[in-house]
Scaffold this motif. Structure first.
Motif, PDB file in Angstrom:
ATOM      1  N   TYR A 164       0.820  -1.212   0.000  1.00  0.00           N
ATOM      2  CA  TYR A 164       0.000   0.000   0.000  1.00  0.00           C
ATOM      3  C   TYR A 164       0.856   1.266   0.000  1.00  0.00           C
ATOM      4  CZ  TYR A 164      -4.339   2.529   0.731  1.00  0.00           C
ATOM      5  OH  TYR A 164      -5.420   3.342   0.569  1.00  0.00           O
ATOM      6  N   HIS A 165       2.016   1.221   0.704  1.00  0.00           N
ATOM      7  CA  HIS A 165       2.892   2.386   0.763  1.00  0.00           C
ATOM      8  C   HIS A 165       3.504   2.689  -0.597  1.00  0.00           C
ATOM      9  CE1 HIS A 165       5.274  -1.214   1.317  1.00  0.00           C
ATOM     10  NE2 HIS A 165       6.374  -0.562   1.090  1.00  0.00           N
ATOM     11  N   ARG A 166       3.532   1.732  -1.493  1.00  0.00           N
ATOM     12  CA  ARG A 166       4.107   1.948  -2.816  1.00  0.00           C
ATOM     13  C   ARG A 166       3.028   2.337  -3.825  1.00  0.00           C
ATOM     14  NH1 ARG A 166       9.202  -0.684  -3.468  1.00  0.00           N
ATOM     15  NH2 ARG A 166       8.785  -0.881  -5.670  1.00  0.00           N
ATOM     16  N   ILE A 168       0.170   3.749  -3.500  1.00  0.00           N
ATOM     17  CA  ILE A 168      -0.428   5.082  -3.378  1.00  0.00           C
ATOM     18  C   ILE A 168       0.551   6.162  -3.832  1.00  0.00           C
ATOM     19  CG2 ILE A 168      -2.158   4.584  -1.585  1.00  0.00           C
ATOM     20  CD1 ILE A 168       0.558   6.398  -0.225  1.00  0.00           C
ATOM     21  N   LYS A 169       1.847   5.802  -3.971  1.00  0.00           N
ATOM     22  CA  LYS A 169       2.816   6.755  -4.519  1.00  0.00           C
ATOM     23  C   LYS A 169       2.973   6.578  -6.020  1.00  0.00           C
ATOM     24  CE  LYS A 169       5.616   7.064  -0.309  1.00  0.00           C
ATOM     25  NZ  LYS A 169       5.410   5.848   0.491  1.00  0.00           N
ATOM     26  N   MET A 229       3.918   3.799  -7.463  1.00  0.00           N
ATOM     27  CA  MET A 229       4.876   2.742  -7.790  1.00  0.00           C
ATOM     28  C   MET A 229       4.130   1.418  -7.923  1.00  0.00           C
ATOM     29  SD  MET A 229       7.720   3.699  -4.905  1.00  0.00           S
ATOM     30  CE  MET A 229       9.104   2.845  -5.629  1.00  0.00           C
ATOM     31  N   TRP A 246       0.230   3.025   7.329  1.00  0.00           N
ATOM     32  CA  TRP A 246       0.665   2.122   6.260  1.00  0.00           C
ATOM     33  C   TRP A 246       1.202   2.913   5.073  1.00  0.00           C
ATOM     34  CZ3 TRP A 246       2.100  -2.542   6.847  1.00  0.00           C
ATOM     35  CH2 TRP A 246       1.521  -3.354   7.810  1.00  0.00           C
ATOM     36  N   LYS A 247       0.622   4.084   4.809  1.00  0.00           N
ATOM     37  CA  LYS A 247       1.122   4.893   3.687  1.00  0.00           C
ATOM     38  C   LYS A 247       2.551   5.354   3.944  1.00  0.00           C
ATOM     39  CE  LYS A 247      -3.230   6.711   1.869  1.00  0.00           C
ATOM     40  NZ  LYS A 247      -4.119   7.876   1.820  1.00  0.00           N
ATOM     41  N   ASN A 248       2.899   5.544   5.222  1.00  0.00           N
ATOM     42  CA  ASN A 248       4.232   6.051   5.558  1.00  0.00           C
ATOM     43  C   ASN A 248       5.268   4.949   5.716  1.00  0.00           C
ATOM     44  OD1 ASN A 248       3.250   8.637   5.576  1.00  0.00           O
ATOM     45  ND2 ASN A 248       2.670   8.536   7.741  1.00  0.00           N
ATOM     46  N   PHE A 249       4.900   3.709   5.424  1.00  0.00           N
ATOM     47  CA  PHE A 249       5.850   2.606   5.519  1.00  0.00           C
ATOM     48  C   PHE A 249       7.020   2.873   4.559  1.00  0.00           C
ATOM     49  CE2 PHE A 249       7.214  -1.859   5.156  1.00  0.00           C
ATOM     50  CZ  PHE A 249       7.113  -2.251   6.477  1.00  0.00           C
ATOM     51  N   LYS A 250       8.207   2.443   4.981  1.00  0.00           N
ATOM     52  CA  LYS A 250       9.428   2.772   4.221  1.00  0.00           C
ATOM     53  C   LYS A 250       9.514   1.978   2.910  1.00  0.00           C
ATOM     54  CE  LYS A 250      13.684   4.437   4.040  1.00  0.00           C
ATOM     55  NZ  LYS A 250      13.661   5.777   3.474  1.00  0.00           N
ATOM     56  N   VAL A 251       9.738   2.689   1.808  1.00  0.00           N
ATOM     57  CA  VAL A 251       9.965   2.026   0.521  1.00  0.00           C
ATOM     58  C   VAL A 251      11.420   1.595   0.444  1.00  0.00           C
ATOM     59  CG1 VAL A 251      10.055   2.373  -1.972  1.00  0.00           C
ATOM     60  CG2 VAL A 251       8.135   3.275  -0.675  1.00  0.00           C
TER      61      VAL A 251
END
Lengths: 256, 157
Positions: A192-194, A196-197, A199, B52-57
């Motif tokens: 989800y963190h990817r 929504i950006k 990716m 969850w949106k701020n989880f590290k890529v």
């Protein structure tokens, strides 16, 4: 003490009123906020697995574990690749050691040497959370720790989860497991963190053969949506009624 | 009204009031407030979506690598290995070059064998890849001693 029938009925009525009024102040359900389905969001994440293209390299599993901080060596994983070898005599060999994390580098399965000329079909199927439209795992959660976002992804609130494991039992696909570090239920988040950006998920990005794709079902111009709408795709365990949203190309009846 | 009727009623009222007060402080303000949604009435903390949106890529993708390592990216894009992402062998970039300063490259034989062990599967693309029998083809040797992963075909070296 005396109590006429009239008084009894009167008092019963009063007591009923008195007990129902404070209950309405609970506001446990706010029906105005509950709509029948996801109506507002213009994004619905879906996944497409092309089993014809998968070669069983396991790079998706490796990338997922690294990206999502899933402990590398314990036999737990958010996604895995299964090997299916179906013989001409009807026998089948199915395995997924360590979720296929290290790829499939051996022709033998469970220490049985498989004669190449007896193989009818051999293929790989990758599995991950189906991000169901009607997720059984969300329904059974007693504390509201797991939920579905408006764009269709099921997430787990790590602060809220009490680790009871109901969701692990409820998932028809066995996708959920217990996270040994955070001590909560753990599952695939479609990265989800990817997404929504803008990716791709870690598994999609690191798949060399485009066997895994992620897309937005509500965008008619999305290449994944076009395939799902126009080509022959299927889902796993449709009979459970959870409306899974991971679509497969080239599934076989032996795949469950 | 008689006392024995009122007393339990007071107990109930106090109990309800207590419950409401406790609930007011225990339930976060963003619990169950999401608009829309499904049959689960959105019983969850809305702010967790932000967590969850701020989880590290960690896997940054080829475009990120290309910014500095243009030549290396160009060489692999010119080879049959163009479909393979940099980070599959070089490891996740995370915040490289700050953290970690260097990436450990996986040059192991096992890494190559993920795709290049020949598996005789007629219905899988695997059998169409160039493959070897690992027991037969220089067992124990590191593939990278002869093959350059950025230009793997020995005839073109």
């Amino acid at each position: 003490m005396s109590c006429s029938r009239r008084d009894l009925l009167k008092n019963t009525f009063k007591a009923t009123l008195a007990s129902t009024l404070p209950l309405s102040a609970f506001k446990m359900l706010s029906p105005a906020q509950v709509k029948a389905s996801v109506g507002d969001a213009n994004v619905r994440w879906v996944f497409l697995v092309d089993t014809q293209k998968c070669v069983g390299c396991g790079l998706c599993v490796k990338a997922c574990k690294n990206e999502n901080e899933v402990p590398y060596d314990p036999p737990i994983t958010r996604t895995w690749v299964e090997r299916y070898v179906l013989m001409k005599n009807g026998q089948s060999h199915i395995e997924s050691p360590f979720g296929g994390r290290d790829g499939y580098t051996d022709t033998s399965i469970h220490e049985n040497e498989i004669p190449a000329d007896q193989i009818a079909k051999g293929f790989f199927v990758s599995k991950l959370c189906n991000q169901c439209k009607k997720p059984a795992c969300v329904q059974v959660c007693p504390v509201g720790a797991t939920y579905q976002t408006l764009d269709g992804v099921v997430l787990v609130d790590r602060k809220w989860c009490i680790g009871c494991g109901y969701c692990i039992m409820a998932c028809p696909y066995g996708m959920r497991f217990f996270h040994p570090v955070h001590k909560v239920a753990e599952k695939c988040t479609f990265c989800y963190h990817r997404i929504i950006k803008g990716m791709k998920t870690a598994c999609v990005q690191n798949c060399p053969f485009e066997a895994r794709l992620i897309g937005n079902l509500k965008d008619p111009n999305d290449p994944v949506t076009k395939i799902i709408m126009n080509q022959r795709v299927s889902v796993l365990k449709d009979e459970y009624g959870t409306k899974p949203q991971v679509y497969y190309i080239g599934l076989d009846t032996n795949v469950r | 009204m008689k006392n024995h009727v009122l007393r339990p009623l007071f107990v109930v009222i106090i109990g309800v009031a207590l419950l409401l007060v406790v609930r007011h402080f225990m339930v976060p303000a963003d619990f169950g407030v999401q608009e829309g949604g499904n049959f689960t009435y959105n019983f969850h903390r809305l702010s967790n979506v932000e967590d969850w949106k701020n989880f590290k890529v960690k896997y940054r993708g080829r475009e990120y690598c290309q910014e500095c390592h243009e030549e290396n990216a160009a060489s692999i894009l010119d080879s049959p290995h163009e479909v393979i992402q940099c980070e599959n062998c070089h490891g996740p970039a995370i915040d490289h070059p700050d953290n970690p300063e260097t990436l450990a490259i996986d040059t192991s034989r096992a890494q190559c064998l993920r795709c290049h062990t020949y598996l005789p599967y007629p219905t899988s693309q695997r059998s169409e890849l160039p493959g070897i029998d690992p027991q037969d083809h220089n067992p124990g040797e590191n593939c990278v001693d002869c093959h350059n992963p950025h230009n793997p075909d020995l005839e073109n070296m």
